[in-house]
Scaffold this motif. Structure first.
Motif, short mmCIF file in Angstrom:
data_model
loop_
_atom_site.label_atom_id
_atom_site.label_comp_id
_atom_site.label_asym_id
_atom_site.label_seq_id
_atom_site.Cartn_x
_atom_site.Cartn_y
_atom_site.Cartn_z
N PHE A 87 -53.79 67.02 46.16
CA PHE A 87 -52.70 67.00 47.12
C PHE A 87 -51.81 68.21 46.92
O PHE A 87 -51.74 68.81 45.84
N GLN A 88 -51.07 68.57 47.95
CA GLN A 88 -50.12 69.67 47.90
C GLN A 88 -48.79 69.23 48.49
O GLN A 88 -48.67 68.14 49.02
N GLN A 89 -47.78 70.12 48.39
CA GLN A 89 -46.43 69.85 48.90
C GLN A 89 -45.84 68.59 48.26
O GLN A 89 -45.23 67.75 48.92
N LEU A 90 -46.00 68.52 46.93
CA LEU A 90 -45.50 67.37 46.17
C LEU A 90 -44.02 67.55 45.86
O LEU A 90 -43.54 68.67 45.73
N PRO A 91 -43.28 66.46 45.72
CA PRO A 91 -41.85 66.58 45.43
C PRO A 91 -41.61 67.12 44.03
O PRO A 91 -42.27 66.73 43.08
N ALA A 92 -40.67 68.05 43.92
CA ALA A 92 -40.25 68.60 42.63
C ALA A 92 -38.75 68.83 42.70
O ALA A 92 -38.30 69.85 43.23
N ALA A 93 -37.98 67.89 42.22
CA ALA A 93 -36.52 67.97 42.33
C ALA A 93 -35.89 67.05 41.30
O ALA A 93 -36.55 66.18 40.73
N VAL A 94 -34.60 67.25 41.07
CA VAL A 94 -33.89 66.37 40.14
C VAL A 94 -33.75 64.98 40.77
O VAL A 94 -33.62 64.85 41.99
N PRO A 95 -33.82 63.94 39.96
CA PRO A 95 -33.63 62.59 40.49
C PRO A 95 -32.30 62.45 41.23
O PRO A 95 -31.35 63.17 40.96
N ASN A 96 -32.29 61.52 42.16
CA ASN A 96 -31.11 61.20 42.98
C ASN A 96 -30.85 62.23 44.08
O ASN A 96 -29.96 62.03 44.90
N SER A 97 -31.60 63.32 44.09
CA SER A 97 -31.46 64.27 45.19
C SER A 97 -32.43 63.89 46.31
O SER A 97 -33.37 63.12 46.11
N HIS A 98 -32.20 64.47 47.47
CA HIS A 98 -33.01 64.11 48.64
C HIS A 98 -34.50 64.33 48.41
O HIS A 98 -35.34 63.51 48.79
N ASP A 99 -34.86 65.45 47.79
CA ASP A 99 -36.27 65.81 47.68
C ASP A 99 -37.01 65.06 46.58
O ASP A 99 -38.24 65.09 46.53
N TRP A 100 -36.28 64.40 45.68
CA TRP A 100 -36.95 63.65 44.62
C TRP A 100 -37.64 62.41 45.21
O TRP A 100 -37.05 61.69 46.00
N ALA A 101 -38.90 62.20 44.80
CA ALA A 101 -39.67 61.02 45.20
C ALA A 101 -39.82 60.89 46.71
O ALA A 101 -39.99 59.78 47.23
N ARG A 102 -39.78 62.01 47.42
CA ARG A 102 -40.05 62.02 48.86
C ARG A 102 -41.51 62.41 49.05
O ARG A 102 -41.92 63.50 48.67
N PHE A 103 -42.28 61.54 49.68
CA PHE A 103 -43.71 61.77 49.80
C PHE A 103 -44.16 62.03 51.24
O PHE A 103 -45.35 62.14 51.50
N ASP A 104 -43.20 62.16 52.18
CA ASP A 104 -43.61 62.33 53.57
C ASP A 104 -44.18 63.72 53.86
O ASP A 104 -44.88 63.90 54.86
N ALA A 105 -43.90 64.71 52.98
CA ALA A 105 -44.47 66.04 53.19
C ALA A 105 -45.79 66.24 52.47
O ALA A 105 -46.49 67.23 52.68
N VAL A 106 -46.17 65.29 51.60
CA VAL A 106 -47.41 65.41 50.84
C VAL A 106 -48.61 65.49 51.78
O VAL A 106 -48.67 64.74 52.77
N ALA A 107 -49.53 66.38 51.45
CA ALA A 107 -50.72 66.53 52.30
C ALA A 107 -51.95 66.76 51.44
O ALA A 107 -51.87 67.39 50.37
#
Length: 508
Positions: free
Chosen positions: A486-506
């Motif tokens: 997979f690509q476009q995986l989330p990489a961000a600090v917890p509690n931020s918008h991009d953390w644990a967001r999987f809608d962009a994963v492809a």
């Protein structure tokens, strides 16, 4: 072909029951999930303590599920700055007591239009009668005057505040403020506006959801999302073998084992996990400020970071939010047995003994507790390490015990104050209550000048640094790993918008 997991793999998956029941059954080896368009992510679970009500549930795994189903009006980015989500914009009036919010053109999973009435209902729910578990954002939103707030039209809501707040967007970005549908009361099958539509949830095991084809921010690339509860060993073994696609919050030692592994990408985000001891300031011995000051000098933070956190952290200083807006850089508290003795004598305390309540809910907790007990013994203080159940620890620690442990992700500093330190805050683990502290917070919220607000927040930090109930001893990296399928995986600090967001994963 038949795939047989190793003995170690079997043992780890028994610890993570969701994986034992789900991921192994789905198939074997790399690509077993991606072949079906399913993306499986594993997080640290907490058994029956998990939930999916965005008003009350606070665990990292809870937040990951709720990011899939719900949206907030605003969320914070990696610098803890609010960014618009279901809101398109928000503007205050001149005195900061009236905010007009323009809403996006979005729809609920059941096809109904998202409107201003949903926003007002969410606020009324959070600010209404308390239930068995408190609403997380009740303190952050208590400034809202619901009786005066109104829906201007379907896509415009006017929120009136009881007192000025020029940082109201932070209050709209915090845990517990995701918008629920007007009239929603049953969260066993939640309906949201988020990128994935709920299918199933079993606490301590797994959550499943499918792609929202009509998501306002673009339909996800993957067809189905599974979020499973699993222990640390299970997460590592599963991502290595390909039985899951993503593993969250890996220990430093686990991360090291993956750095050389083929087919796995490791992401390490600094400044992400904040470790602390929490003294309950409303009961002996920690109702005495000199005893609290003594404990701050009883902790050898550098040794805790080196040993318990395996060197993968920075020493903290009992002040929350290093690197974020309003952080106060104050003199470092050092390990000082002589000063501990002086402070305890001034407090009139002899032969100090207390329990430290902890559980193996995050890496290093038990090791740090036992190491701290050794450090305290050098100071002539006896600390009894009491182990609780990992399944109920965070709930138990909020209500019981005298000294407990915890781990926090980053939060905007004003939100940290509001949710954890104001009198009556729902997540007030230290039972802190200080009228001057509360008054400073109210004044800061009403101050339009950011520099003046920063000075007021510094005063609040100085109070806590001197005699507060938190001992922040280490700020760790946040390690996650994902399969290269997979690509476009989330990489961000917890509690931020991009953390644990999987809608962009492809899929690659």
């Amino acid at each position: 072909m038949r795939c047989t997991p190793s003995r170690q793999s079997r043992r780890s998956f028994l610890i993570g029951s969701a994986l034992a029941a789900g991921a192994l059954a789905a198939g074997c080896g790399r690509g077993s999930t991606s072949d079906t368009g399913t993306f499986t992510a594993a997080f640290q679970g907490s058994g029956a303590g998990e939930g999916i009500d965005p008003g009350v549930n606070t665990l990292f795994i809870d937040e990951a599920r709720m990011k899939a189903v719900y949206d907030g009006l605003f969320e914070v980015d990696g610098s803890m700055t609010p960014i618009p989500r279901l809101a398109e914009s928000a503007e205050p009036d001149a005195d900061g007591t009236r905010w007009r919010i323009a809403l996006r053109d979005a729809a609920w999973h059941d096809g109904k239009k998202f409107t201003a009435r949903d926003v007002l209902y969410t606020f009324s729910r959070v600010l209404g009668p308390a239930q068995q578990r408190p609403f997380i954002a009740a303190t952050s939103l208590d400034q809202v005057d619901l009786s005066a707030s109104r829906a201007v039209d379907d896509r415009t809501v006017e929120i009136v505040l009881k007192r000025p707040s020029f940082e109201f967007l932070i209050a709209l970005s915090v845990y517990g403020t995701k918008i629920v549908q007007d009239g929603a009361a049953d969260f066993t099958r939640p309906v949201g506006t988020g990128p994935f539509v709920f299918d199933s949830f079993e606490a301590g095991r797994q959550f499943t959801a499918h792609r929202n084809e009509h998501y306002w921010d673009g339909a996800p690339n993957i067809r189905q999302l599974r979020i499973v509860s699993a222990e640390a060993d299970a997460r590592v073994n599963a991502v290595r073998s390909g039985e899951i696609d993503y593993a969250d919050n890996l220990t430093p030692s686990a991360a090291r084992t993956l750095t050389a592994g083929s087919g796995v990408t490791l992401v390490s985000t600094p400044g992400s996990g904040i470790y602390f001891f929490a003294m309950k300031t409303d009961r002996p011995p920690f109702d005495n400020p000199d005893v609290r000051r003594a404990v701050m000098r009883m902790v050898d933070r550098a040794e805790l970071v080196k040993v318990a956190l395996e060197g993968q952290a920075e020493v903290s200083n009992d002040v929350f939010g290093k690197g974020y807006q309003y952080y106060a850089d104050l003199p470092q508290h050092e390990y000082d047995p002589d000063e501990v003795g002086r402070l305890l004598r001034r407090a009139g305390v002899r032969d100090l003994t207390f329990d430290l309540f902890t559980a193996p809910v995050a890496y290093g907790f038990v090791e740090a507790a036992r190491l701290f007990a050794d450090q305290a013994a050098v100071c002539g203080v006896k600390v009894n390490v009491v182990l609780g159940s990992k399944d109920s620890y965070y709930t138990d620690a909020l209500r019981t015990g005298h000294l407990t442990m915890g781990q926090s992700g980053p939060l905007p500093i004003p939100n940290h104050f509001a949710s954890r330190l104001l009198t009556g805050s729902p997540q007030n683990r230290t039972k802190w209550s200080d009228p001057r502290f509360d008054a400073l917070y109210t004044t800061a919220q009403a101050t339009p000048d950011p520099q003046r607000r920063a000075a007021l927040y510094r005063d609040m930090h100085e109070i806590l640094h001197d005699r507060g109930g938190f001992v922040f001893f280490g700020t760790t990296h946040w390690n996650s790993a994902a399969r290269d399928t997979f690509q476009q995986l989330p990489a961000a600090v917890p509690n931020s918008h991009d953390w644990a967001r999987f809608d962009a994963v492809a899929p690659r």
